[in-house]
Design a protein around this motif. Structure first.
Motif, PDB file in Angstrom:
ATOM      1  N   GLY A   1       0.819  -1.205   0.000  1.00  0.00           N
ATOM      2  CA  GLY A   1       0.000   0.000   0.000  1.00  0.00           C
ATOM      3  C   GLY A   1       0.850   1.251   0.000  1.00  0.00           C
TER       4      GLY A   1
ATOM      5  N   SER B   1       0.758   4.032  -2.991  1.00  0.00           N
ATOM      6  CA  SER B   1       0.459   5.447  -2.733  1.00  0.00           C
ATOM      7  C   SER B   1       1.665   6.326  -3.032  1.00  0.00           C
TER       8      SER B   1
ATOM      9  N   TYR C   1      -5.680  -2.128  -3.546  1.00  0.00           N
ATOM     10  CA  TYR C   1      -4.986  -2.284  -2.266  1.00  0.00           C
ATOM     11  C   TYR C   1      -5.721  -3.269  -1.358  1.00  0.00           C
TER      12      TYR C   1
ATOM     13  N   ASN D   1      -4.379  -6.975  -0.038  1.00  0.00           N
ATOM     14  CA  ASN D   1      -4.324  -7.356   1.373  1.00  0.00           C
ATOM     15  C   ASN D   1      -5.093  -8.652   1.637  1.00  0.00           C
TER      16      ASN D   1
END
Length: 315
Positions: A250, A254, A295, A299
């Motif tokens: 993540g 980003s 994202y 996960n």
């Protein structure tokens, strides 16, 4: 395992809904009138009112939100005002470039970080451990965008080893070698901080595992030290390392936003910045929701892999 995967997929639904609410409210709170920004010099009061009605911006916020979410559920992300094309088409065109950059950076941080952490733990308090720890602290302390600019100054401007910006050369090139030359600096800059975090936590996980009874038993039986560390201990430590990799994925995704700006990489991050400057609301909202969904999906994959390595997690 099938029930666990279904449970994780169901739990992702409220997360994604929460993301849509947050993204929608943030865009609604940005100062300025989107219709005025879209019309530019043609923004007369009559034209602004007409465009607001056409776009549905004259409705209450809750109505705008449910219309937008309803369209998302049907696969309709809307149409970009600035680009005059479907938002989803633009996102998919840009996502390939972001996936190449973020994927390469993630592979670098995962491989280098785990190897550095294992070596540091296996040689605790020795020179290798101290050198790796110093490099990790330095790497975590340097912002990625600053490192990127320094790399451009040194390797592109001074030494001329790598191109300054872009994904391919403007004239010629276009092959894999050209892509690697353009990819090297942004991928390294993007992966630096994540590599330090993975290395630090991998070291801690390995130190904990190396103190366990099964490691001492393996050594007592005469198992080679290399096999003890890279075979038995690392496999046990991966249960603790994998969640860290999920968080860093993540971070890398980003962080690609400002790295793409520094290196003019044609990905989603650069697209979002341009869309924000142009007040292209639907493009910003669609891009953020798409990245967030990726994202969340990653996960879920990380949680499934962790549950596969340690079945106790499913209970």
């Amino acid at each position: 395992m099938g029930g666990y995967i279904l449970k994780r997929l169901v739990s992702a639904i409220p997360v994604l809904l929460g993301i849509t609410v947050i993204v929608f409210l943030i865009m609604a709170l940005i100062p300025g009138d989107p219709a005025t920004a879209i019309l530019g010099s043609y923004a007369t009061p009559e034209n602004v009112d007409r465009l607001n009605r056409h776009l549905g911006l004259d409705r209450p916020l809750w109505q705008q939100y449910f219309v937008w979410v309803g369209n998302l559920l049907q696969g309709d992300f809307g149409r970009s005002f600035a680009l005059n094309r479907p938002v989803l088409d633009e996102i998919l065109d840009r996502f390939g470039a972001t996936l190449v950059l973020a994927g390469t950076a993630f592979m670098l941080c995962a491989i280098i970080g785990i190897v550095a952490g294992v070596v540091s733990a296996a040689r605790q308090y020795r020179f290798a451990d101290k050198a790796i720890t110093a490099a990790v602290i330095l790497g975590i302390s340097v912002p990625s965008f600053f490192l990127g600019m320094m790399m451009i100054l040194l390797f592109a401007v001074k030494l001329r080893w790598f191109p300054v910006s872009g994904m391919y050369s403007m004239f010629g090139g276009g092959d894999l070698a050209d892509l690697i030359r353009h990819l090297a600096m942004p991928a390294i800059a993007l992966s630096l901080v994540a590599t330090g975090v993975v290395a630090r936590l991998s070291r801690a996980a390995m130190l904990e595992v190396l103190r366990l009874d099964f490691v001492r038993t393996a050594r007592a039986k005469g198992v080679p030290e290399r096999r003890v560390i890279w075979g038995h201990a690392l496999r046990a430590a991966m249960v603790s390392i994998i969640p860290v990799l999920g968080l860093q994925a993540g971070f890398v995704l980003s962080g690609a936003v400002y790295i793409e700006i520094v290196f003019q990489w044609p990905g989603i991050g650069r697209m979002l910045v341009d869309a924000i400057l142009k007040r292209d609301i639907l493009l910003v909202q669609g891009g953020v929701v798409f990245v967030a969904a990726c994202y969340v999906g990653f996960n879920i994959v990380v949680d499934v892999v962790q549950a596969w390595l340690d079945p106790r997690i499913k209970t």
